[in-house]
Scaffold this motif. Structure first.
Motif, PDB file in Angstrom:
ATOM      1  N   LEU A   6       0.859  -1.189   0.082  1.00 35.62           N
ATOM      2  CA  LEU A   6      -0.093  -0.136  -0.033  1.00 35.62           C
ATOM      3  C   LEU A   6       0.882   1.284   0.132  1.00 35.62           C
ATOM      4  O   LEU A   6       0.595   2.180  -0.854  1.00 35.62           O
ATOM      5  CB  LEU A   6      -0.954   0.149   1.174  1.00 35.62           C
ATOM      6  N   ALA A   7       1.818   1.385   0.964  1.00 34.13           N
ATOM      7  CA  ALA A   7       2.724   2.263   0.904  1.00 34.13           C
ATOM      8  C   ALA A   7       3.611   2.869  -0.461  1.00 34.13           C
ATOM      9  O   ALA A   7       3.565   3.819  -0.850  1.00 34.13           O
ATOM     10  CB  ALA A   7       3.848   2.177   1.928  1.00 34.13           C
ATOM     11  N   GLN A   8       3.943   1.463  -0.863  1.00 31.61           N
ATOM     12  CA  GLN A   8       4.651   1.853  -2.375  1.00 31.61           C
ATOM     13  C   GLN A   8       3.679   2.187  -3.373  1.00 31.61           C
ATOM     14  O   GLN A   8       4.085   2.918  -4.182  1.00 31.61           O
ATOM     15  CB  GLN A   8       5.134   0.423  -2.663  1.00 31.61           C
ATOM     16  N   ALA A   9       2.437   1.634  -3.567  1.00 30.11           N
ATOM     17  CA  ALA A   9       1.512   2.122  -4.344  1.00 30.11           C
ATOM     18  C   ALA A   9       1.248   3.901  -4.024  1.00 30.11           C
ATOM     19  O   ALA A   9       1.037   4.410  -5.205  1.00 30.11           O
ATOM     20  CB  ALA A   9       0.191   1.268  -4.353  1.00 30.11           C
ATOM     21  N   GLN A  10       1.129   4.203  -2.817  1.00 31.54           N
ATOM     22  CA  GLN A  10       0.707   5.451  -2.664  1.00 31.54           C
ATOM     23  C   GLN A  10       1.716   6.270  -2.969  1.00 31.54           C
ATOM     24  O   GLN A  10       1.662   7.347  -3.617  1.00 31.54           O
ATOM     25  CB  GLN A  10       0.524   5.603  -1.182  1.00 31.54           C
ATOM     26  N   LEU A  11       3.117   5.844  -2.798  1.00 29.13           N
ATOM     27  CA  LEU A  11       4.329   6.678  -3.031  1.00 29.13           C
ATOM     28  C   LEU A  11       4.337   6.898  -4.742  1.00 29.13           C
ATOM     29  O   LEU A  11       4.638   7.815  -5.147  1.00 29.13           O
ATOM     30  CB  LEU A  11       5.545   5.873  -2.729  1.00 29.13           C
ATOM     31  N   ALA A  12       4.199   5.692  -5.505  1.00 23.93           N
ATOM     32  CA  ALA A  12       4.151   5.786  -6.574  1.00 23.93           C
ATOM     33  C   ALA A  12       3.078   6.808  -7.185  1.00 23.93           C
ATOM     34  O   ALA A  12       3.259   7.298  -8.267  1.00 23.93           O
ATOM     35  CB  ALA A  12       3.964   4.447  -7.402  1.00 23.93           C
ATOM     36  N   ALA A  13       2.118   6.906  -6.651  1.00 25.76           N
ATOM     37  CA  ALA A  13       1.034   7.741  -7.122  1.00 25.76           C
ATOM     38  C   ALA A  13       1.083   9.048  -6.654  1.00 25.76           C
ATOM     39  O   ALA A  13       0.272   9.780  -6.958  1.00 25.76           O
ATOM     40  CB  ALA A  13      -0.364   7.141  -6.701  1.00 25.76           C
ATOM     41  N   GLY A  14       1.949   9.406  -6.012  1.00 27.79           N
ATOM     42  CA  GLY A  14       2.264  10.801  -5.296  1.00 27.79           C
ATOM     43  C   GLY A  14       1.611  11.065  -4.174  1.00 27.79           C
ATOM     44  O   GLY A  14       1.544  12.210  -3.587  1.00 27.79           O
ATOM     45  N   LYS A  15       0.998   9.979  -3.484  1.00 28.83           N
ATOM     46  CA  LYS A  15       0.201  10.460  -2.338  1.00 28.83           C
ATOM     47  C   LYS A  15       1.111  10.093  -1.209  1.00 28.83           C
ATOM     48  O   LYS A  15       0.956   9.174  -0.468  1.00 28.83           O
ATOM     49  CB  LYS A  15      -1.308   9.515  -2.290  1.00 28.83           C
ATOM     50  N   HIS A  43      12.142   1.016   6.968  1.00 30.41           N
ATOM     51  CA  HIS A  43      13.037   2.381   7.241  1.00 30.41           C
ATOM     52  C   HIS A  43      13.384   2.942   5.660  1.00 30.41           C
ATOM     53  O   HIS A  43      13.389   4.161   5.561  1.00 30.41           O
ATOM     54  CB  HIS A  43      14.323   1.886   7.942  1.00 30.41           C
ATOM     55  N   ALA A  44      13.892   2.244   4.740  1.00 32.97           N
ATOM     56  CA  ALA A  44      14.084   2.326   3.647  1.00 32.97           C
ATOM     57  C   ALA A  44      13.011   3.095   2.746  1.00 32.97           C
ATOM     58  O   ALA A  44      13.078   4.209   2.269  1.00 32.97           O
ATOM     59  CB  ALA A  44      14.637   1.374   2.771  1.00 32.97           C
ATOM     60  N   LEU A  45      11.745   2.644   2.905  1.00 33.55           N
ATOM     61  CA  LEU A  45      10.662   3.235   2.159  1.00 33.55           C
ATOM     62  C   LEU A  45      10.258   4.472   3.018  1.00 33.55           C
ATOM     63  O   LEU A  45       9.880   5.442   2.197  1.00 33.55           O
ATOM     64  CB  LEU A  45       9.369   2.110   2.391  1.00 33.55           C
ATOM     65  N   ARG A  46      10.196   4.528   4.296  1.00 31.24           N
ATOM     66  CA  ARG A  46      10.065   5.968   4.850  1.00 31.24           C
ATOM     67  C   ARG A  46      10.891   6.785   4.350  1.00 31.24           C
ATOM     68  O   ARG A  46      10.702   7.945   4.130  1.00 31.24           O
ATOM     69  CB  ARG A  46      10.221   5.834   6.489  1.00 31.24           C
ATOM     70  N   GLY A  47      12.476   6.515   4.256  1.00 33.20           N
ATOM     71  CA  GLY A  47      13.241   7.436   3.772  1.00 33.20           C
ATOM     72  C   GLY A  47      12.890   7.935   2.386  1.00 33.20           C
ATOM     73  O   GLY A  47      13.082   9.254   2.308  1.00 33.20           O
ATOM     74  N   GLU A  48      12.491   7.128   1.460  1.00 25.80           N
ATOM     75  CA  GLU A  48      12.101   7.329   0.245  1.00 25.80           C
ATOM     76  C   GLU A  48      11.094   8.662   0.320  1.00 25.80           C
ATOM     77  O   GLU A  48      10.898   9.449  -0.371  1.00 25.80           O
ATOM     78  CB  GLU A  48      11.704   6.358  -0.706  1.00 25.80           C
ATOM     79  N   ILE A  49       9.844   8.324   1.113  1.00 25.32           N
ATOM     80  CA  ILE A  49       8.828   9.117   1.068  1.00 25.32           C
ATOM     81  C   ILE A  49       9.119  10.445   1.580  1.00 25.32           C
ATOM     82  O   ILE A  49       8.663  11.440   1.286  1.00 25.32           O
ATOM     83  CB  ILE A  49       7.727   8.243   2.167  1.00 25.32           C
ATOM     84  N   PHE A  50       9.938  10.490   2.869  1.00 27.97           N
ATOM     85  CA  PHE A  50      10.465  11.753   3.099  1.00 27.97           C
ATOM     86  C   PHE A  50      11.283  12.498   2.370  1.00 27.97           C
ATOM     87  O   PHE A  50      11.120  13.686   2.272  1.00 27.97           O
ATOM     88  CB  PHE A  50      11.553  11.653   4.611  1.00 27.97           C
ATOM     89  N   GLY A  52      10.479  12.484  -0.982  1.00 28.57           N
ATOM     90  CA  GLY A  52       9.428  13.004  -1.684  1.00 28.57           C
ATOM     91  C   GLY A  52       8.897  14.300  -1.010  1.00 28.57           C
ATOM     92  O   GLY A  52       8.488  15.219  -1.697  1.00 28.57           O
ATOM     93  N   LEU A  53       8.949  14.016   0.328  1.00 23.81           N
ATOM     94  CA  LEU A  53       8.181  15.253   1.120  1.00 23.81           C
ATOM     95  C   LEU A  53       9.257  16.532   1.110  1.00 23.81           C
ATOM     96  O   LEU A  53       8.961  17.327   1.878  1.00 23.81           O
ATOM     97  CB  LEU A  53       7.665  14.748   2.125  1.00 23.81           C
ATOM     98  N   ASN A  54      10.398  16.161   0.699  1.00 28.80           N
ATOM     99  CA  ASN A  54      11.588  17.086   0.904  1.00 28.80           C
ATOM    100  C   ASN A  54      11.785  17.381   2.409  1.00 28.80           C
ATOM    101  O   ASN A  54      12.067  18.437   2.858  1.00 28.80           O
ATOM    102  CB  ASN A  54      11.398  18.419   0.280  1.00 28.80           C
ATOM    103  N   LYS A  55      11.619  16.210   3.273  1.00 27.03           N
ATOM    104  CA  LYS A  55      11.881  16.385   4.689  1.00 27.03           C
ATOM    105  C   LYS A  55      13.243  15.584   4.702  1.00 27.03           C
ATOM    106  O   LYS A  55      13.381  14.442   5.104  1.00 27.03           O
ATOM    107  CB  LYS A  55      10.898  15.555   5.415  1.00 27.03           C
ATOM    108  N   LEU A  56      14.407  16.156   4.519  1.00 26.77           N
ATOM    109  CA  LEU A  56      15.562  15.613   4.182  1.00 26.77           C
ATOM    110  C   LEU A  56      16.177  15.129   5.631  1.00 26.77           C
ATOM    111  O   LEU A  56      16.763  14.051   5.528  1.00 26.77           O
ATOM    112  CB  LEU A  56      16.408  16.375   3.483  1.00 26.77           C
TER     113      LEU A  56
END
Length: 108
Positions: A6-15, A43-50, A52-56
């Motif tokens: 679900l998180a991967q799909a949401q990331l890919a969709a820009g959500k 942790h890796a997935l959360r890093g990618e999401i962050f 994308g959110l520009n929360k470096l």
């Protein structure tokens, strides 16, 4: 695994906010289950999401969690690469701007 997909799909969709919540839920489940490989993926997935959110800073912290002993070597290697890349981002931008200025390709 459902939260991961679900998180991967949401990331890919820009959500990204929804993906962040799903990844947080996944991390909680992974920690409760005690599986380090799933925690590393989380942790890796959360890093990618962050990223994308520009929360470096949050992305770096998330990747840093994968540097601990016991985490899979591939996860530790990827985390180190991501941390270095994020830490160097301001320098790369600065050098790129300088190179454009030095070559006369800058527009004001």
């Amino acid at each position: 695994e459902n939260f991961y997909l679900l998180a991967q799909a949401q990331l890919a969709a820009g959500k990204l906010p929804a993906a962040e919540q799903s990844a947080t839920n996944l991390l909680s489940l992974a920690a409760a289950a005690g599986g380090l490989p799933l925690q590393a993926q989380s942790h890796a997935l959360r890093g990618e999401i962050f990223e994308g959110l520009n929360k470096l800073d949050a992305a770096i912290q998330s990747y840093t969690n994968n540097l601990g002993a016991g985490f899979p070597e591939a996860s530790r290697r990827q985390a180190l690469f991501k941390i270095v890349k994020l830490k160097m981002r301001p320098w790369i931008t600065h050098i790129s701007r300088w190179a454009n200025c030095a070559s006369g390709n800058i527009t004001l």
